[in-house]
Design a protein around this motif. Structure first.
Motif, PDB file in Angstrom:
ATOM      1  N   UNK A   1      26.676-101.683 -52.540  1.00  0.00           N
ATOM      2  CA  UNK A   1      28.023-101.476 -53.080  1.00  0.00           C
ATOM      3  C   UNK A   1      28.345 -99.997 -53.298  1.00  0.00           C
ATOM      4  N   UNK A   2      27.648 -99.122 -52.573  1.00  0.00           N
ATOM      5  CA  UNK A   2      27.890 -97.686 -52.670  1.00  0.00           C
ATOM      6  C   UNK A   2      28.918 -97.274 -51.616  1.00  0.00           C
ATOM      7  N   UNK A   3      29.819 -96.379 -52.010  1.00  0.00           N
ATOM      8  CA  UNK A   3      30.863 -95.928 -51.098  1.00  0.00           C
ATOM      9  C   UNK A   3      30.335 -94.835 -50.174  1.00  0.00           C
ATOM     10  N   UNK A   4      30.751 -94.905 -48.921  1.00  0.00           N
ATOM     11  CA  UNK A   4      30.333 -93.891 -47.965  1.00  0.00           C
ATOM     12  C   UNK A   4      31.120 -94.014 -46.676  1.00  0.00           C
ATOM     13  N   UNK A   5      30.569 -93.455 -45.616  1.00  0.00           N
ATOM     14  CA  UNK A   5      31.229 -93.456 -44.309  1.00  0.00           C
ATOM     15  C   UNK A   5      30.359 -94.151 -43.272  1.00  0.00           C
ATOM     16  N   UNK A   6      31.020 -94.872 -42.379  1.00  0.00           N
ATOM     17  CA  UNK A   6      30.327 -95.399 -41.205  1.00  0.00           C
ATOM     18  C   UNK A   6      30.799 -94.611 -39.991  1.00  0.00           C
ATOM     19  N   UNK A   7      29.837 -93.997 -39.297  1.00  0.00           N
ATOM     20  CA  UNK A   7      30.133 -93.208 -38.102  1.00  0.00           C
ATOM     21  C   UNK A   7      29.838 -94.070 -36.885  1.00  0.00           C
ATOM     22  N   UNK A   8      30.883 -94.562 -36.261  1.00  0.00           N
ATOM     23  CA  UNK A   8      30.713 -95.513 -35.162  1.00  0.00           C
ATOM     24  C   UNK A   8      30.016 -94.885 -33.966  1.00  0.00           C
TER      25      UNK A   8
ATOM     26  N   UNK B   1      26.264 -91.546 -47.211  1.00  0.00           N
ATOM     27  CA  UNK B   1      26.875 -91.463 -48.542  1.00  0.00           C
ATOM     28  C   UNK B   1      28.129 -90.583 -48.484  1.00  0.00           C
ATOM     29  N   UNK B   2      29.070 -90.844 -49.356  1.00  0.00           N
ATOM     30  CA  UNK B   2      30.349 -90.133 -49.320  1.00  0.00           C
ATOM     31  C   UNK B   2      30.158 -88.617 -49.393  1.00  0.00           C
ATOM     32  N   UNK B   3      29.374 -88.157 -50.352  1.00  0.00           N
ATOM     33  CA  UNK B   3      29.190 -86.707 -50.529  1.00  0.00           C
ATOM     34  C   UNK B   3      28.574 -86.055 -49.290  1.00  0.00           C
ATOM     35  N   UNK B   4      27.653 -86.752 -48.651  1.00  0.00           N
ATOM     36  CA  UNK B   4      27.020 -86.193 -47.454  1.00  0.00           C
ATOM     37  C   UNK B   4      28.020 -86.082 -46.307  1.00  0.00           C
ATOM     38  N   UNK B   5      28.878 -87.076 -46.181  1.00  0.00           N
ATOM     39  CA  UNK B   5      29.885 -87.025 -45.128  1.00  0.00           C
ATOM     40  C   UNK B   5      30.841 -85.857 -45.298  1.00  0.00           C
ATOM     41  N   UNK B   6      31.211 -85.585 -46.547  1.00  0.00           N
ATOM     42  CA  UNK B   6      32.115 -84.466 -46.825  1.00  0.00           C
ATOM     43  C   UNK B   6      31.394 -83.131 -46.633  1.00  0.00           C
ATOM     44  N   UNK B   7      30.154 -83.056 -47.133  1.00  0.00           N
ATOM     45  CA  UNK B   7      29.417 -81.784 -47.119  1.00  0.00           C
ATOM     46  C   UNK B   7      28.870 -81.440 -45.729  1.00  0.00           C
ATOM     47  N   UNK B   8      28.210 -82.389 -45.099  1.00  0.00           N
ATOM     48  CA  UNK B   8      27.516 -82.094 -43.846  1.00  0.00           C
ATOM     49  C   UNK B   8      28.419 -82.205 -42.613  1.00  0.00           C
TER      50      UNK B   8
END
Length: 255
Positions: free
Chosen positions: A96-103, A110-117
């Protein structure tokens, strides 16, 4: 299972699950974890009992926390991108953690990693003025349907998350959309593409506008006060609005 898993299955926030554990609505075993921590474990039997008591019925509109993360100002399945990633979708994982799926690389971040990296940024804004209330149109769309993401992108950008209620289910997405009309500017789908998934209400495409019409109409009844109070109490006991309670009782009588 963990409180996070129970939260996702019941369509509740994790905070709500912990609250229900504390008040006894969800039976959980406190298990020592490390030197000072305690974690909760919910058995399958306890989960089934809680689900019967707490899980929202399909007739209940989704709550905002089911699809909107206010501190990050993101919504489920919202489209993001960057120079590194052509498309990413906001998804919750099994915890139930929010994040991104990169198809393109089939990876959840994780959300923070998607924004940062990956410097991911939203493709469109998700806020619009709230429509005057004229009821809702209901749809249920399979997750593997090609039209799902283009339709959600259009709704978030053009109608705004304020006028949408969304519930993620195992294989489908349940949508409640406020009745109204907006320009249909996208070429990602046609109105006819979403008609097979319509549950309640009507959908039209007229002169370049997508129009949603609710199947409900407001009415008024004059009833004795004591009868109204009794009806209100019965509706509260069932956890539904009085309008929904009246609808259910009349429907059962007219069958």
């Amino acid at each position: 299972m963990s409180p996070n898993e129970v939260a996702k299955k019941l369509g509740l926030s994790v905070q709500s699950v912990y609250k229900y554990i504390q008040d006894g609505s969800i039976k959980a075993e406190a298990v020592p974890y490390g030197d000072k921590r305690t974690i909760y474990v919910i058995s399958e039997t306890a989960y089934e009992e809680a689900a019967e008591l707490l899980k929202p019925s399909e007739s209940q509109r989704p709550k905002r926390f089911e699809y909107y993360h206010p501190s990050q100002d993101i919504v489920l399945f919202q489209k993001f991108h960057s120079s590194k990633v052509p498309e990413a979708r906001v998804i919750r994982n099994k915890d139930n953690e929010w994040g991104f799926y990169l198809a393109n690389i089939q990876k959840w971040l994780p959300f923070d990693e998607g924004i940062r990296e990956y410097q991911l940024k939203p493709v469109y804004p998700i806020h619009q003025s709230t429509f005057e209330y004229k009821g809702y149109v209901e749809l249920e769309i399979p997750k593997d349907t090609v039209v799902l993401y283009p339709f959600l992108d259009y709704l978030y950008e053009t109608w705004g998350m304020e006028n949408i209620r969304l519930r993620e289910q195992d294989n489908t997405i349940l949508l409640f959309i406020r009745a109204g009309e907006r320009p249909l500017t996208t070429k990602g789908f046609f109105a006819a593409d979403i008609l097979p998934f319509l549950i309640k209400g009507d959908i039209y495409n007229e002169e370049g506008h997508l129009i949603f019409r609710s199947s409900y109409r407001k009415t008024s009844l004059e009833l004795p006060i004591d009868l109204l109070e009794s009806m209100t109490e019965l509706a509260e006991q069932e956890g539904i609005s009085m309008s929904k309670w009246v609808e259910q009782k009349l429907s059962s009588l007219l069958k």
